[in-house]
Design a protein around this motif. Sequence first.
Motif, PDB file in Angstrom:
ATOM      1  N   ASN A 111       0.833  -1.216   0.000  1.00  0.00           N
ATOM      2  CA  ASN A 111       0.000   0.000   0.000  1.00  0.00           C
ATOM      3  C   ASN A 111       0.860   1.254   0.000  1.00  0.00           C
ATOM      4  OD1 ASN A 111       1.057  -0.167   2.563  1.00  0.00           O
ATOM      5  ND2 ASN A 111      -0.857   0.324   3.615  1.00  0.00           N
ATOM      6  N   ASP A 112       2.174   1.072  -0.083  1.00  0.00           N
ATOM      7  CA  ASP A 112       3.096   2.203  -0.077  1.00  0.00           C
ATOM      8  C   ASP A 112       3.193   2.805  -1.478  1.00  0.00           C
ATOM      9  OD1 ASP A 112       4.844   4.026   0.940  1.00  0.00           O
ATOM     10  OD2 ASP A 112       6.573   2.676   1.006  1.00  0.00           O
ATOM     11  N   CYS A 113       3.571   4.074  -1.554  1.00  0.00           N
ATOM     12  CA  CYS A 113       3.680   4.717  -2.861  1.00  0.00           C
ATOM     13  C   CYS A 113       4.660   5.877  -2.799  1.00  0.00           C
ATOM     14  CB  CYS A 113       2.313   5.214  -3.341  1.00  0.00           C
ATOM     15  SG  CYS A 113       2.303   5.697  -5.099  1.00  0.00           S
ATOM     16  N   ASN A 114       5.389   6.069  -3.896  1.00  0.00           N
ATOM     17  CA  ASN A 114       6.333   7.180  -3.978  1.00  0.00           C
ATOM     18  C   ASN A 114       5.707   8.430  -4.592  1.00  0.00           C
ATOM     19  OD1 ASN A 114       6.064   5.895  -6.412  1.00  0.00           O
ATOM     20  ND2 ASN A 114       8.249   5.652  -6.813  1.00  0.00           N
ATOM     21  N   LEU A 115       4.441   8.335  -5.035  1.00  0.00           N
ATOM     22  CA  LEU A 115       3.719   9.489  -5.569  1.00  0.00           C
ATOM     23  C   LEU A 115       2.601   9.898  -4.612  1.00  0.00           C
ATOM     24  CD1 LEU A 115       3.319   8.743  -9.402  1.00  0.00           C
ATOM     25  CD2 LEU A 115       5.245   9.768  -8.170  1.00  0.00           C
ATOM     26  N   ARG A 116       2.064  11.064  -4.857  1.00  0.00           N
ATOM     27  CA  ARG A 116       0.888  11.529  -4.126  1.00  0.00           C
ATOM     28  C   ARG A 116      -0.114  12.099  -5.151  1.00  0.00           C
ATOM     29  NH1 ARG A 116       3.179   8.903  -1.110  1.00  0.00           N
ATOM     30  NH2 ARG A 116       3.699   9.242   1.104  1.00  0.00           N
ATOM     31  N   CYS A 117      -0.567  11.218  -6.024  1.00  0.00           N
ATOM     32  CA  CYS A 117      -1.489  11.634  -7.087  1.00  0.00           C
ATOM     33  C   CYS A 117      -2.707  12.323  -6.484  1.00  0.00           C
ATOM     34  CB  CYS A 117      -1.911  10.430  -7.921  1.00  0.00           C
ATOM     35  SG  CYS A 117      -0.511   9.601  -8.704  1.00  0.00           S
ATOM     36  N   ARG A 118      -3.129  13.419  -7.078  1.00  0.00           N
ATOM     37  CA  ARG A 118      -4.151  14.269  -6.483  1.00  0.00           C
ATOM     38  C   ARG A 118      -5.551  13.673  -6.560  1.00  0.00           C
ATOM     39  NH1 ARG A 118      -1.288  18.774  -5.345  1.00  0.00           N
ATOM     40  NH2 ARG A 118       0.412  19.370  -6.754  1.00  0.00           N
ATOM     41  N   TYR A 119      -5.710  12.584  -7.299  1.00  0.00           N
ATOM     42  CA  TYR A 119      -7.030  11.941  -7.396  1.00  0.00           C
ATOM     43  C   TYR A 119      -7.021  10.511  -6.852  1.00  0.00           C
ATOM     44  CZ  TYR A 119      -4.539  10.412 -11.587  1.00  0.00           C
ATOM     45  OH  TYR A 119      -3.581   9.931 -12.446  1.00  0.00           O
ATOM     46  N   CYS A 120      -5.933  10.075  -6.229  1.00  0.00           N
ATOM     47  CA  CYS A 120      -5.775   8.661  -5.855  1.00  0.00           C
ATOM     48  C   CYS A 120      -6.931   8.153  -5.006  1.00  0.00           C
ATOM     49  CB  CYS A 120      -4.462   8.467  -5.103  1.00  0.00           C
ATOM     50  SG  CYS A 120      -4.174   6.745  -4.616  1.00  0.00           S
ATOM     51  N   TRP A 121      -7.640   7.130  -5.524  1.00  0.00           N
ATOM     52  CA  TRP A 121      -8.792   6.568  -4.814  1.00  0.00           C
ATOM     53  C   TRP A 121      -8.372   5.881  -3.522  1.00  0.00           C
ATOM     54  CZ3 TRP A 121      -8.567   1.340  -3.925  1.00  0.00           C
ATOM     55  CH2 TRP A 121      -7.682   0.601  -4.722  1.00  0.00           C
ATOM     56  N   SER A 265      -9.289  13.769 -14.788  1.00  0.00           N
ATOM     57  CA  SER A 265      -9.939  14.445 -13.670  1.00  0.00           C
ATOM     58  C   SER A 265     -10.627  15.712 -14.172  1.00  0.00           C
ATOM     59  CB  SER A 265      -8.899  14.824 -12.613  1.00  0.00           C
ATOM     60  OG  SER A 265      -8.069  15.861 -13.115  1.00  0.00           O
ATOM     61  N   GLU A 266     -11.240  16.425 -13.261  1.00  0.00           N
ATOM     62  CA  GLU A 266     -11.850  17.706 -13.621  1.00  0.00           C
ATOM     63  C   GLU A 266     -10.790  18.684 -14.131  1.00  0.00           C
ATOM     64  OE1 GLU A 266     -13.535  19.350 -10.071  1.00  0.00           O
ATOM     65  OE2 GLU A 266     -11.845  18.701  -8.836  1.00  0.00           O
ATOM     66  N   TYR A 267      -9.551  18.507 -13.686  1.00  0.00           N
ATOM     67  CA  TYR A 267      -8.456  19.355 -14.150  1.00  0.00           C
ATOM     68  C   TYR A 267      -8.063  19.012 -15.588  1.00  0.00           C
ATOM     69  CZ  TYR A 267      -3.642  20.937 -14.802  1.00  0.00           C
ATOM     70  OH  TYR A 267      -2.496  21.492 -15.308  1.00  0.00           O
ATOM     71  N   ALA A 268      -8.011  17.725 -15.917  1.00  0.00           N
ATOM     72  CA  ALA A 268      -7.468  17.285 -17.211  1.00  0.00           C
ATOM     73  C   ALA A 268      -8.499  17.165 -18.313  1.00  0.00           C
ATOM     74  CB  ALA A 268      -6.760  15.939 -17.031  1.00  0.00           C
ATOM     75  N   VAL A 269      -9.780  17.262 -17.988  1.00  0.00           N
ATOM     76  CA  VAL A 269     -10.806  16.950 -18.981  1.00  0.00           C
ATOM     77  C   VAL A 269     -10.692  17.825 -20.225  1.00  0.00           C
ATOM     78  CG1 VAL A 269     -12.576  18.483 -17.966  1.00  0.00           C
ATOM     79  CG2 VAL A 269     -13.259  16.462 -19.299  1.00  0.00           C
ATOM     80  N   GLY A 270     -10.324  19.077 -20.083  1.00  0.00           N
ATOM     81  CA  GLY A 270     -10.199  19.956 -21.238  1.00  0.00           C
ATOM     82  C   GLY A 270      -8.974  19.671 -22.083  1.00  0.00           C
ATOM     83  N   ARG A 298      -8.125  10.964  -2.169  1.00  0.00           N
ATOM     84  CA  ARG A 298      -7.690  12.363  -2.191  1.00  0.00           C
ATOM     85  C   ARG A 298      -8.626  13.255  -2.990  1.00  0.00           C
ATOM     86  NH1 ARG A 298      -2.373   9.990  -3.212  1.00  0.00           N
ATOM     87  NH2 ARG A 298      -1.435   9.619  -1.168  1.00  0.00           N
ATOM     88  N   ALA A 299      -9.366  12.688  -3.929  1.00  0.00           N
ATOM     89  CA  ALA A 299     -10.311  13.493  -4.703  1.00  0.00           C
ATOM     90  C   ALA A 299     -11.382  14.102  -3.810  1.00  0.00           C
ATOM     91  CB  ALA A 299     -10.954  12.644  -5.797  1.00  0.00           C
ATOM     92  N   LEU A 300     -11.654  13.441  -2.693  1.00  0.00           N
ATOM     93  CA  LEU A 300     -12.659  13.949  -1.754  1.00  0.00           C
ATOM     94  C   LEU A 300     -12.074  14.921  -0.741  1.00  0.00           C
ATOM     95  CD1 LEU A 300     -14.638  10.655  -0.974  1.00  0.00           C
ATOM     96  CD2 LEU A 300     -15.413  12.596  -2.357  1.00  0.00           C
ATOM     97  N   ARG A 301     -10.755  15.071  -0.779  1.00  0.00           N
ATOM     98  CA  ARG A 301     -10.088  15.913   0.219  1.00  0.00           C
ATOM     99  C   ARG A 301      -9.387  17.096  -0.439  1.00  0.00           C
ATOM    100  NH1 ARG A 301      -7.489  10.991   2.172  1.00  0.00           N
ATOM    101  NH2 ARG A 301      -5.509  12.108   1.976  1.00  0.00           N
ATOM    102  N   GLY A 302     -10.038  17.683  -1.410  1.00  0.00           N
ATOM    103  CA  GLY A 302      -9.469  18.857  -2.049  1.00  0.00           C
ATOM    104  C   GLY A 302      -8.573  18.567  -3.225  1.00  0.00           C
ATOM    105  N   GLY A 303      -8.500  17.285  -3.640  1.00  0.00           N
ATOM    106  CA  GLY A 303      -7.703  16.944  -4.814  1.00  0.00           C
ATOM    107  C   GLY A 303      -8.495  17.157  -6.085  1.00  0.00           C
TER     108      GLY A 303
END
Length: 477
Positions: A111-121, A265-270, A298-303
């Motif tokens: 469950n470890d990760c070197n990223l902090r993707c802003r939409y990670c479920w 995401s809502e950021y990338a859709v365009g 994270r999508a629910l926490r301001g991502g």
Amino acid sequence: MINDRVAVPDCAQSGTARLSKELFWVPLEDDSGMLYAPLRGALLQSRTALLERLQEALTSPEPMSSSDPHLWEFLVEQSFASPDPEPLVRPDHGQRAGSFAPTGAIIMTTNDCNLRCRYCWAAAGEATRVTFPIEIAEATVRMVVDNARAQGVQPRIAFHGGGEPTLAIKLIRHVVEYAATYMESSGGTEEMAFSLVTNGCISENTAHWLAETMDDVMVSLDGPAEVHDAQRPFAKGHGSFSSAFRTAKIIEAGAATLTLKATISEYAVGSMSEITRFFCENFANERFYLGPALMAGRALRGGYGEPRAEDFVREFLRAEGVARKYGRQIVPSAAVQVFPEVTARYCGLSDPNVAINHLGMVSACYEVVDPGDARYEMFGYGQYDPVREEFIFDDARRQRLQAWDLKGIEHCRDCFARWHCAGDCQVRNLRFEDALPIGETDMRCAMNRALIRARLQGLLSGGAAQDLSSTEQSAFC
């Protein structure tokens, strides 16, 4: 409640021909719509007068061949009615009646990760790190190898995680080596098929090893640097594009099959057209996957959360035009990937899948492996027994999962797209916090309906269409 279904009572049926019970009317923007029988592969565009005439004939106490013989002959001619039985579309579970003997499994390495993707479920990297025990991994290999050999098929192991699987690269290497040794020692000549999902932020040595060892590697790459880095930063905040892109190119040049997936995401859709052009100009894949972000973690926490359905569909159709110019395909959902074929299941959840966590607990879905997840009670169905050194499965739960397909989803019953999306992801149709249904109007549902409608209209306007009259045209899926 979505209601596209055209009710077909038994009394309306005539002679040996039977009108499809899976009959839908899909309204269009003008005074017209599409009559659609997905199980018959029949599609017709017409003015709403046809629907009114059809509904009047269906409510008559007489068979349609008597109440409206010309309409009945037309429906038979267009394959909406046929002497052939309606196709029975259900999952093909060879194990349904017998003992459960899985030939593939998903090892949730970490469950470890070197990223902090802003939409990670999964909000990967935030929880206490867990380690997958070697003994459970080896037991997994023995199970799938023995079962596959008995059934004459190739054994399969997938490496996944609620984090970055390759942070447990020593475990992955051990599993590959142990599988080869076990198969050789037990007299087999077949090879294990391995697949892995990665964020691509790994060493060059690891990338080259994966390229030559795995059969399939999916790299999460969200497009050009400005989009990818905004969505997928390292834990320290800097962008991860250069590492992910380098890994994808190494995999592409190796023996493994490269799959590329961008999360929208809502950021990338365009930027979907730009993302598509980037993929087409930098990689040789015939198809790329562009799927919407999930409102969890994270999508629910301001991502970055999921895009609006109307925005996603509009931008996807534009991006599809870009892909077409390059002779490529982009896939936004399972529904579009299936169409025009029909299916009663969305994924392998009802096989069921064998996703194993670090505690040896078995789930039908790799997104629900935490026993603290409210949904685990619905999808968990097995456990590793350290005394017997084997997995024990709950047959009652397994059989319940195997029966969980499209026909059991009530809120999908009247939707014209249901035979292509199969109710969509059953796990994502449940709220994370309490495992209750999220409702009938979620983003993915609206997306699938809009995209399948566009596919149907494309059939009618393309080469498959033929003019029947000034107001009607048909196509066969």
